[in-house]
Design a protein around this motif. Structure first.
Motif, PDB file in Angstrom:
ATOM      1  N   PHE A   1      13.658  11.270  38.015  1.00  0.00           N
ATOM      2  CA  PHE A   1      13.966  10.963  39.363  1.00  0.00           C
ATOM      3  C   PHE A   1      12.769   9.545  39.524  1.00  0.00           C
ATOM      4  O   PHE A   1      11.837   9.726  39.439  1.00  0.00           O
ATOM      5  N   ILE A   2      13.433   8.499  39.934  1.00  0.00           N
ATOM      6  CA  ILE A   2      12.504   7.145  40.392  1.00  0.00           C
ATOM      7  C   ILE A   2      12.698   7.397  41.750  1.00  0.00           C
ATOM      8  O   ILE A   2      13.328   7.357  42.684  1.00  0.00           O
ATOM      9  N   THR A   3      11.064   7.214  42.077  1.00  0.00           N
ATOM     10  CA  THR A   3      10.731   7.334  43.557  1.00  0.00           C
ATOM     11  C   THR A   3      10.705   5.820  44.270  1.00  0.00           C
ATOM     12  O   THR A   3      10.440   5.651  45.370  1.00  0.00           O
ATOM     13  N   ASP A   4      10.095   4.835  43.276  1.00  0.00           N
ATOM     14  CA  ASP A   4       9.763   3.661  43.561  1.00  0.00           C
ATOM     15  C   ASP A   4       9.687   2.557  42.447  1.00  0.00           C
ATOM     16  O   ASP A   4       9.531   2.990  41.379  1.00  0.00           O
TER      17      ASP A   4
ATOM     18  N   TYR B   1      21.967   4.410  38.998  1.00  0.00           N
ATOM     19  CA  TYR B   1      20.899   3.633  40.012  1.00  0.00           C
ATOM     20  C   TYR B   1      21.298   3.347  41.054  1.00  0.00           C
ATOM     21  O   TYR B   1      22.548   3.259  41.534  1.00  0.00           O
ATOM     22  N   CYS B   2      20.348   3.162  42.181  1.00  0.00           N
ATOM     23  CA  CYS B   2      20.846   2.726  43.532  1.00  0.00           C
ATOM     24  C   CYS B   2      20.863   1.043  43.325  1.00  0.00           C
ATOM     25  O   CYS B   2      20.205   0.625  42.654  1.00  0.00           O
ATOM     26  N   ALA B   3      21.683   0.690  44.305  1.00  0.00           N
ATOM     27  CA  ALA B   3      21.543  -0.881  44.534  1.00  0.00           C
ATOM     28  C   ALA B   3      20.216  -1.197  45.250  1.00  0.00           C
ATOM     29  O   ALA B   3      19.781  -0.400  46.177  1.00  0.00           O
TER      30      ALA B   3
ATOM     31  N   TYR C   1      17.913   7.726  46.049  1.00  0.00           N
ATOM     32  CA  TYR C   1      17.148   7.033  44.903  1.00  0.00           C
ATOM     33  C   TYR C   1      17.690   7.280  43.515  1.00  0.00           C
ATOM     34  O   TYR C   1      18.346   8.433  43.462  1.00  0.00           O
ATOM     35  N   PRO C   2      17.421   6.382  42.571  1.00  0.00           N
ATOM     36  CA  PRO C   2      17.544   6.708  41.100  1.00  0.00           C
ATOM     37  C   PRO C   2      17.452   7.835  40.513  1.00  0.00           C
ATOM     38  O   PRO C   2      16.200   8.536  40.581  1.00  0.00           O
ATOM     39  N   GLU C   3      18.491   8.549  39.823  1.00  0.00           N
ATOM     40  CA  GLU C   3      18.217   9.670  39.103  1.00  0.00           C
ATOM     41  C   GLU C   3      18.982   9.775  37.837  1.00  0.00           C
ATOM     42  O   GLU C   3      20.090   9.420  38.125  1.00  0.00           O
ATOM     43  N   SER C   4      18.513  10.382  36.719  1.00  0.00           N
ATOM     44  CA  SER C   4      19.112  10.050  35.556  1.00  0.00           C
ATOM     45  C   SER C   4      18.756  11.128  34.497  1.00  0.00           C
ATOM     46  O   SER C   4      17.654  11.262  34.412  1.00  0.00           O
TER      47      SER C   4
END
Length: 649
Positions: free
Chosen positions: A149-152, A228-230, A259-262
């Motif tokens: 998970f990317i938070t920022d 990913y999010c825009a 938010y992005p997660e992968s």
């Protein structure tokens, strides 16, 4: 203060390197093939990664931050540069169904910088420099099965403090009509300080345009996948430093990801910066050069074209059988390929009568396009057909049904969000539509970000305050002229845009400020895989026959585009070639007459016609012209006016 400290720090780094002759000072740099662009990567004493960019030795981006904050690890400080690859040449060629140039070539130098954080987790930053700009993205290595998970994202674009900006605010989530925002439908703020904050909490949308010294910079995003999010630019830019921003909390659907997660390995989208003269950045295809290549399949059935449609001037009540039949006749008379039947067709016409219209249109060599509402419970829109896009099963069933009926494409509306779950929804719709053989046009939506290359069945996306807003409110009509003169420099640079232009007749309850020459020019200036023209059959019959012939002749498939003249929001002249035919169009975004001398040396000696404004802003006149051997063509641009030149080789 931070910027001044960082400049001082970089000066100390430069002094350190100058005292160490054994160190290869170019190892932390990558340059464009022509050597005019140079990007330098640096690592501070605290392990913060950064980059900077120069053009011909002049700073375009000052020290700008790199890094990502992941839930399971920080890639923001305490980093170590563990490896730097050799510079590698990247070459690519591709063909687009939709865009300002059919055949495209990409040549760039690539260098990969590998960083390790305190936990020895690895992050690569991949930089590619072409002669027209910079693209970079993050790559997280590994084969972890669990979600990350990317938070920022800490990426910044640090413009010199005296740079100027042309930016569109991002509307805050769940605002606007029926809570449909954000849908990239705000007016631009033009020629503002890079220190000026956005009037919204959401920030600024891409593409973002800047001028620093003699150089222009367009910042955007490409290669946005389902993982990913825009992103956008955050609302505040202290001393000209813009940070990548994530969507607001309400921008998610199906209770899905925001938010992005992968899983790993994981690539971020490309951060794209076209850099150079106004001609260079306006002609750039960098946004598609680094986009994901086309999915597998035969897309010979995708045919860009022009379309009539009733809704933009006549609104909901006229979405009925007799009016739709008239607009099919209108498209046929104009030699246009399509007719769009908009919202409420399912209740005001019905499937049985739609089948009759499809069959009738086929006898006229016109294909039908149908409107759909994308929305579940994330906004308050009521227009139908609704909810058919929500699940793979209902979506494919509807696509197969209308394909069997003979429908060529769909317009899907009301998305309003940039969270990862919304981005997944776009990809799933495009994938299913491709399988079913259906062309797609999104409205009330995000920016395409190069998806037209990935999905050749994506013919256009709105993502702009278009013609409909001019019909809604006089305050939008009052600023429409400079707004239109902005779009070839921003929104329409990389991606197709369904503005739905060209209205020669008067708009009910609205004073239209643009001349008819201005309106005609938009047919060439704006690029869309399906160009939905706003004018009705009655309005088209009221203009001279030579105007109708021009509207029959203007294509939507372009082989070449040349920037001729202009300045964002003030005026623009563009030339586009289709086969052996050139179409050169210009508009004046201001209220004063302008005398221009156009450099048309690339079409010197060619003969053709020019349609220009006449005695009033509703009159049009046509003249025969020959471009002189020196390529110079003097022209007068009337206030809020425009022109169209047609030449043949």
């Amino acid at each position: 203060m931070f910027k001044r400290k960082m400049i001082a720090w970089m000066a100390m780094i430069g002094l350190f390197y100058s005292c160490q002759p054994s160190v290869d000072t170019t190892s932390n740099q990558v340059s464009s093939p022509d050597g005019t662009l140079v990007l330098t990567v640096a690592l501070s004493e605290t392990g913060n990664a950064s980059y900077s960019v120069t053009k011909d030795g002049t700073a375009v981006l000052e020290t700008s931050q790199l890094g990502v904050r992941r839930q399971d690890g920080e890639f923001t400080a305490g980093l170590k540069l563990t490896a730097t690859s050799e510079s590698k040449s990247i070459k690519d060629s591709y063909t687009l169904k939709v865009g300002k140039r059919r055949d495209n070539q990409y040549l760039a130098n690539q260098k990969v910088f590998t960083f390790a954080n305190a936990q020895d987790q690895i992050m690569e930053v991949i930089f590619q420099l072409s002669d027209d700009g910079v693209a970079f993205r993050y790559h997280f290595l590994g084969e972890a099965g669990e979600q990350k998970f990317i938070t920022d994202e800490l990426t910044t674009f640090n413009l010199p403090n005296d740079a100027r900006a042309w930016l569109q605010p991002c509307a805050d989530a769940k605002t606007g009509w029926a809570q449909c925002n954000p849908s990239y439908e705000e007016n631009y703020l033009m020629d503002i300080s890079v220190n000026q904050a956005s009037p919204t909490k959401a920030g600024w949308v891409y593409p973002a345009l800047f001028k620093t010294g003699d150089n222009w910079v367009i910042i955007s995003e490409a290669g946005l996948d389902k993982n990913y999010c825009a992103t956008r630019l955050e609302p505040k830019s202290p001393e000209g430093e813009y940070k990548v921003g994530f969507p607001q909390d309400a921008e998610q659907i199906f209770d899905g990801e925001l938010y992005p997660e992968s899983t790993l390995p994981w690539y971020s989208p490309w951060r794209v910066l076209a850099i150079g003269s106004l001609k260079t950045v306006t002609e750039s295809t960098l946004g598609t050069d680094v986009a994901t290549p086309a999915i597998a399949g035969d897309f010979s059935w995708v045919e860009p074209g022009r379309a009539s449609w009733s809704w933009v001037l006549l609104k909901d009540d006229m979405t009925n059988y007799p009016v739709s039949k008239q607009f099919i006749d209108y498209a046929s008379d104009m030699g246009w390929e399509y007719c769009l039947i908009d919202a409420l067709w399912d209740t005001q016409i019905g499937y049985e009568k739609i089948q009759e219209l499809v069959d009738y249109a086929a006898t006229k060599d016109v294909g039908l396009l149908l409107w759909y509402n994308s929305a579940g419970n994330w906004n308050e829109t009521f227009q139908t057909p609704k909810d058919m896009m929500l699940t793979p099963e209902s979506r494919m069933a509807e696509f197969k049904r209308i394909k069997e009926m003979g429908v060529k494409g769909v317009k899907i509306d009301f998305f309003g969000g940039d969270g990862q779950s919304v981005i997944e929804y776009y990809h799933e719709i495009l994938t299913d539509a491709a399988e079913a053989g259906i062309m797609v046009n999104f409205h009330g939506c995000t920016l395409p970000r190069g998806w037209q290359r990935t999905y050749p069945n994506l013919v256009s996306m709105e993502s702009i305050k278009g013609m409909e807003f001019i019909t809604f409110d006089q305050k939008d009509a009052d600023v429409a002229v400079p707004h239109c003169a902005m779009l070839p420099f921003t929104r329409n640079v990389f991606d197709p845009m369904d503005f739905t232009p060209v209205a020669f007749s008067e708009i009910p309850n609205i004073k239209r400020l643009s001349s008819n020459g201005f309106e005609l020019a938009l047919s060439v200036l704006f690029v869309s895989g399906v160009q939905h023209y706003a004018e009705t059959a009655e309005g088209m019959q009221a203009v001279p026959e030579f105007v109708r012939e021009a509207m029959r002749a203007v294509p939507v498939k372009w082989d070449e585009t040349v920037f001729v003249d202009g300045f964002p929001g003030k005026q623009v002249v563009m030339a586009r070639r289709s086969g052996k035919n050139w179409f050169i169009a210009g508009i004046n975004g201001e209220t004063e007459e302008k005398a221009l001398t156009l450099d048309l040396s690339f079409v010197k000696g060619l003969q053709g016609t020019m349609i220009n404004d006449g005695m009033t802003n509703r009159d049009l006149v046509q003249d025969q012209i020959t471009v002189a051997e020196d390529g110079q063509l003097p022209i007068i641009l009337k206030p809020n006016g425009g022109f169209l030149i047609q030449l043949s080789e």
